[in-house]
Design a protein around this motif. Structure first.
Motif, PDB file in Angstrom:
ATOM      1  N   TYR A 189     -28.543  -3.099 -38.427  1.00 32.65           N
ATOM      2  CA  TYR A 189     -27.967  -3.758 -37.252  1.00 32.65           C
ATOM      3  C   TYR A 189     -29.065  -4.351 -36.369  1.00 32.65           C
ATOM      4  N   LEU A 190     -30.132  -3.593 -36.141  1.00 34.75           N
ATOM      5  CA  LEU A 190     -31.233  -4.085 -35.315  1.00 34.75           C
ATOM      6  C   LEU A 190     -31.874  -5.326 -35.932  1.00 34.75           C
ATOM      7  N   GLN A 191     -32.022  -5.312 -37.248  1.00 32.38           N
ATOM      8  CA  GLN A 191     -32.601  -6.478 -37.930  1.00 32.38           C
ATOM      9  C   GLN A 191     -31.749  -7.723 -37.698  1.00 32.38           C
ATOM     10  N   VAL A 192     -30.435  -7.563 -37.811  1.00 29.14           N
ATOM     11  CA  VAL A 192     -29.535  -8.702 -37.617  1.00 29.14           C
ATOM     12  C   VAL A 192     -29.559  -9.167 -36.162  1.00 29.14           C
ATOM     13  N   MET A 193     -29.586  -8.220 -35.225  1.00 27.46           N
ATOM     14  CA  MET A 193     -29.610  -8.597 -33.808  1.00 27.46           C
ATOM     15  C   MET A 193     -30.912  -9.315 -33.452  1.00 27.46           C
ATOM     16  N   ARG A 194     -32.009  -8.869 -34.009  1.00 29.01           N
ATOM     17  CA  ARG A 194     -33.282  -9.557 -33.740  1.00 29.01           C
ATOM     18  C   ARG A 194     -33.261 -10.976 -34.306  1.00 29.01           C
ATOM     19  N   LYS A 195     -32.622 -11.135 -35.448  1.00 27.37           N
ATOM     20  CA  LYS A 195     -32.505 -12.471 -36.034  1.00 27.37           C
ATOM     21  C   LYS A 195     -31.625 -13.360 -35.158  1.00 27.37           C
ATOM     22  N   LEU A 196     -30.526 -12.792 -34.621  1.00 31.02           N
ATOM     23  CA  LEU A 196     -29.683 -13.536 -33.687  1.00 31.02           C
ATOM     24  C   LEU A 196     -30.482 -13.947 -32.455  1.00 31.02           C
ATOM     25  N   GLN A 197     -31.214 -13.001 -31.895  1.00 35.39           N
ATOM     26  CA  GLN A 197     -31.980 -13.259 -30.672  1.00 35.39           C
ATOM     27  C   GLN A 197     -33.004 -14.367 -30.879  1.00 35.39           C
ATOM     28  N   LYS A 198     -33.676 -14.354 -32.013  1.00 40.44           N
ATOM     29  CA  LYS A 198     -34.711 -15.351 -32.296  1.00 40.44           C
ATOM     30  C   LYS A 198     -34.098 -16.706 -32.655  1.00 40.44           C
ATOM     31  N   THR A 199     -33.049 -16.689 -33.482  1.00 36.12           N
ATOM     32  CA  THR A 199     -32.460 -17.934 -33.964  1.00 36.12           C
ATOM     33  C   THR A 199     -31.799 -18.725 -32.835  1.00 36.12           C
ATOM     34  N   TYR A 200     -31.037 -18.014 -31.981  1.00 34.14           N
ATOM     35  CA  TYR A 200     -30.275 -18.689 -30.932  1.00 34.14           C
ATOM     36  C   TYR A 200     -30.899 -18.521 -29.549  1.00 34.14           C
ATOM     37  N   ARG A 201     -32.124 -17.997 -29.510  1.00 39.27           N
ATOM     38  CA  ARG A 201     -32.863 -17.826 -28.252  1.00 39.27           C
ATOM     39  C   ARG A 201     -31.956 -17.229 -27.162  1.00 39.27           C
ATOM     40  N   MET A 202     -31.404 -16.081 -27.496  1.00 34.53           N
ATOM     41  CA  MET A 202     -30.447 -15.435 -26.585  1.00 34.53           C
ATOM     42  C   MET A 202     -31.160 -14.870 -25.362  1.00 34.53           C
ATOM     43  N   GLU A 203     -30.492 -14.960 -24.228  1.00 34.84           N
ATOM     44  CA  GLU A 203     -31.029 -14.406 -22.986  1.00 34.84           C
ATOM     45  C   GLU A 203     -30.816 -12.891 -22.963  1.00 34.84           C
ATOM     46  N   PRO A 204     -31.697 -12.156 -22.299  1.00 33.36           N
ATOM     47  CA  PRO A 204     -31.440 -10.726 -22.118  1.00 33.36           C
ATOM     48  C   PRO A 204     -30.293 -10.526 -21.131  1.00 33.36           C
ATOM     49  N   ALA A 205     -29.361  -9.654 -21.466  1.00 30.45           N
ATOM     50  CA  ALA A 205     -28.218  -9.390 -20.582  1.00 30.45           C
ATOM     51  C   ALA A 205     -28.558  -8.234 -19.645  1.00 30.45           C
ATOM     52  N   GLY A 206     -28.552  -8.523 -18.347  1.00 32.19           N
ATOM     53  CA  GLY A 206     -28.809  -7.474 -17.366  1.00 32.19           C
ATOM     54  C   GLY A 206     -30.220  -6.936 -17.395  1.00 32.19           C
ATOM     55  N   SER A 207     -31.159  -7.740 -17.856  1.00 26.86           N
ATOM     56  CA  SER A 207     -32.540  -7.268 -17.962  1.00 26.86           C
ATOM     57  C   SER A 207     -33.154  -7.014 -16.592  1.00 26.86           C
ATOM     58  N   GLN A 208     -33.998  -5.991 -16.521  1.00 30.83           N
ATOM     59  CA  GLN A 208     -34.743  -5.702 -15.307  1.00 30.83           C
ATOM     60  C   GLN A 208     -36.153  -6.276 -15.377  1.00 30.83           C
ATOM     61  N   GLY A 209     -36.354  -7.167 -16.330  1.00 38.88           N
ATOM     62  CA  GLY A 209     -37.673  -7.796 -16.456  1.00 38.88           C
ATOM     63  C   GLY A 209     -38.745  -6.785 -16.834  1.00 38.88           C
ATOM     64  N   VAL A 210     -39.913  -6.912 -16.234  1.00 38.28           N
ATOM     65  CA  VAL A 210     -41.023  -6.018 -16.567  1.00 38.28           C
ATOM     66  C   VAL A 210     -40.724  -4.581 -16.173  1.00 38.28           C
ATOM     67  N   TRP A 211     -39.713  -4.370 -15.316  1.00 37.22           N
ATOM     68  CA  TRP A 211     -39.392  -3.017 -14.862  1.00 37.22           C
ATOM     69  C   TRP A 211     -38.377  -2.334 -15.768  1.00 37.22           C
ATOM     70  N   GLY A 212     -37.884  -3.039 -16.762  1.00 38.94           N
ATOM     71  CA  GLY A 212     -36.970  -2.437 -17.729  1.00 38.94           C
ATOM     72  C   GLY A 212     -37.728  -1.937 -18.942  1.00 38.94           C
ATOM     73  N   LEU A 213     -37.099  -1.051 -19.693  1.00 38.38           N
ATOM     74  CA  LEU A 213     -37.748  -0.524 -20.891  1.00 38.38           C
ATOM     75  C   LEU A 213     -37.946  -1.624 -21.917  1.00 38.38           C
ATOM     76  N   ASP A 214     -36.899  -2.431 -22.135  1.00 36.41           N
ATOM     77  CA  ASP A 214     -36.943  -3.497 -23.137  1.00 36.41           C
ATOM     78  C   ASP A 214     -35.879  -4.514 -22.764  1.00 36.41           C
ATOM     79  N   ASP A 215     -36.062  -5.752 -23.161  1.00 36.81           N
ATOM     80  CA  ASP A 215     -35.088  -6.797 -22.835  1.00 36.81           C
ATOM     81  C   ASP A 215     -33.743  -6.579 -23.509  1.00 36.81           C
ATOM     82  N   PHE A 216     -33.762  -5.997 -24.723  1.00 35.42           N
ATOM     83  CA  PHE A 216     -32.548  -5.985 -25.529  1.00 35.42           C
ATOM     84  C   PHE A 216     -32.061  -4.612 -25.985  1.00 35.42           C
ATOM     85  N   GLN A 217     -32.959  -3.691 -26.290  1.00 37.30           N
ATOM     86  CA  GLN A 217     -32.560  -2.440 -26.932  1.00 37.30           C
ATOM     87  C   GLN A 217     -32.950  -1.216 -26.105  1.00 37.30           C
ATOM     88  N   PHE A 218     -32.297  -0.089 -26.437  1.00 40.59           N
ATOM     89  CA  PHE A 218     -32.667   1.188 -25.831  1.00 40.59           C
ATOM     90  C   PHE A 218     -32.583   2.326 -26.848  1.00 40.59           C
TER      91      PHE A 218
END
Length: 319
Positions: A189-218
Motif C-alpha cells: 500500500y505504501l509503495q502505491v501511495m508513494r507512486k500516487l504522490q509522485k505521479t500526481y504531485r499530491m499535496e500533503p493533507a493537513g500537514s504541519q510542515g517542518v513541525w510534523g513527523l512526515d507530510d504523508f505517513q505515520f
C-alpha cells in the motif's frame, strides 16, 4: 470470537449467526463538531482501531521486512487489489497543466476506483460475507487521497488501516496474517501511495510542515520503530545517516520512510524534517516507539478529519 454455546455449536457457526443478525451499511462521518470527539474516543470503534494498531506493533517487534511469514489467500488477493491500483496509475498519466502540484489526472484515476471499489473488495471478501462489501469499500476509497483537493495525509492512511481492521473483524484476515498485514499488504500500500504522490504531485493533507513527523505517513514510523527495538547495531541516531538508510531501507519500514523523504526533499535534514531530527536524539528505539504511539493518539487519531469510523460489530479481531 465467542466461545462455543451450550448446544455445542462451533465458534465458526456462532460467528455465522452473529453475522446473520448484523446489518452492514456504508460508513458516514459521525464527527461533525469538536464535542463529538469525546463520543469517538469513548466508542468501541476507537478502542478496536487503537488495539489493532498496537497488536500489529507488537507482532513486528524486532523483525525485518525480509523475514519469513505466511501469505494466506486473502493476503494474496489484497496484493492483487493493490497491484490493480498501481496498474491504473500507469494507464492514467499526468496531464499538462499550469499548476505544478495537484495534477488533475488523479481525479480520472480516482474515478476508476470509485466505480470499481466494490468489485475489487468483493474479490477479497468471500461470498457468504458479501453484505460487508458496501461497508469495507468506503474505507478503501477513503484511503487513497481526496479527489477534490488532490491531497493525501495520515487520515487517508488511517482509512486503509481501518479497511484492514474491518477485514480482521469479519474474519477474512486471521491472527496468522499479522506479519503479512504489515510487511506485505501495508508495505505494498505504501509503495502505491508513494507512486500516487509522485505521479500526481499530491499535496500533503493537513500537514504541519517542518513541525510534523512526515507530510504523508505515520503508521510505518510506529511499526518501523518497533521493528528496530533492541537492534544490535542500529540506533535512532543512525537514521539521519543517508548511507546507513540506503543500506538497510529494504529491511526496516522506518528507514524506507526516511529514504523517501530524502528522495523528495532537499536541504539539511534538520530543517525539512525537524521532528524526525529531534527523534534521532532519543537513546532507544523502544522510547521512540512509545513516543510515536502517544503522538499518534494525540495528533492523528483524535483529529476531526480522521474520524470517519462508525461503531463496529463485536466479532473476531487480532487482539
Amino acid at each position: 470470537m465467542a466461545g462455543s454455546s451450550e448446544s455445542g455449536s462451533s465458534p465458526e457457526e456462532e460467528m455465522q449467526i452473529s453475522f446473520a443478525n448484523h446489518s452492514f451499511f456504508a460508513p458516514k462521518k459521525e464527527i461533525n463538531m469538536f464535542p463529538d470527539m469525546g463520543k469517538w474516543k469513548r466508542s468501541k470503534a476507537y478502542a478496536d482501531y487503537v488495539g489493532f494498531v498496537l497488536t500489529l506493533n507488537e507482532s513486528v517487534k524486532g523483525k525485518k521486512l525480509t523475514c519469513d511469514y505466511k501469505t494466506s489467500e486473502p493476503v494474496e488477493k489484497l496484493i492483487l487489489l493493490l497491484n490493480t491500483l498501481d496498474r491504473w496509475i500507469d494507464e492514467t498519466p499526468p496531464v499538462d497543466q499550469p499548476s505544478r502540484f495537484g495534477n488533475k489526472a488523479f481525479r480520472t484515476w480516482y474515478g476508476k476506483l470509485e466505480k470499481e471499489a466494490e468489485n475489487l473488495v468483493s474479490n477479497v471478501i468471500p461470498r457468504e460475507l458479501s453484505a460487508a462489501v458496501v461497508e469495507a469499500a468506503v474505507y478503501l476509497k477513503e484511503s487513497v487521497g481526496n479527489p477534490t483537493r488532490i491531497d493525501y495525509g495520515t487520515g487517508h492512511e488511517a482509512a486503509f488501516a481501518a479497511f484492514l481492521c474491518c477485514l480482521c473483524k469479519i474474519g477474512v484476515l486471521k491472527v496468522d496474517d499479522q506479519l503479512a498485514i504489515v510487511f506485505c499488504i501495508f508495505d505494498r500500500y505504501l509503495q502505491v501511495m508513494r507512486k500516487l504522490q509522485k505521479t500526481y504531485r499530491m499535496e500533503p493533507a493537513g500537514s504541519q510542515g517542518v513541525w510534523g513527523l512526515d507530510d504523508f505517513q505515520f503508521l510505518p514510523f510506529i511499526w518501523g520503530s518497533s521493528q528496530l527495538i533492541d537492534h544490535s547495531t542500529l540506533t535512532p541516531a543512525h537514521f539521519v545517516d543517508e548511507k546507513i538508510v540506503n543500506e538497510h531501507h529494504k529491511e526496516y519500514m522506518f528507514l524506507e520512510c526516511v529514504r523517501f523523504i530524502n528522495e523528495m526533499k532537499t536541504g539539511p535534514f534538520a530543517e525539512h524534517s525537524n521532528q524526525l531530527w529531534n527523534i534521532s536524539a532519543v537513546p532507544a528505539w523502544s522510547k521512540v516507539n512509545q513516543g510515536l504511539i502517544r503522538m499518534y493518539k494525540a495528533e492523528v487519531n483524535i483529529k476531526d478529519p480522521v474520524a470517519l469510523f462508525k461503531e463496529a460489530p463485536e466479532f473476531s479481531s487480532l487482539s
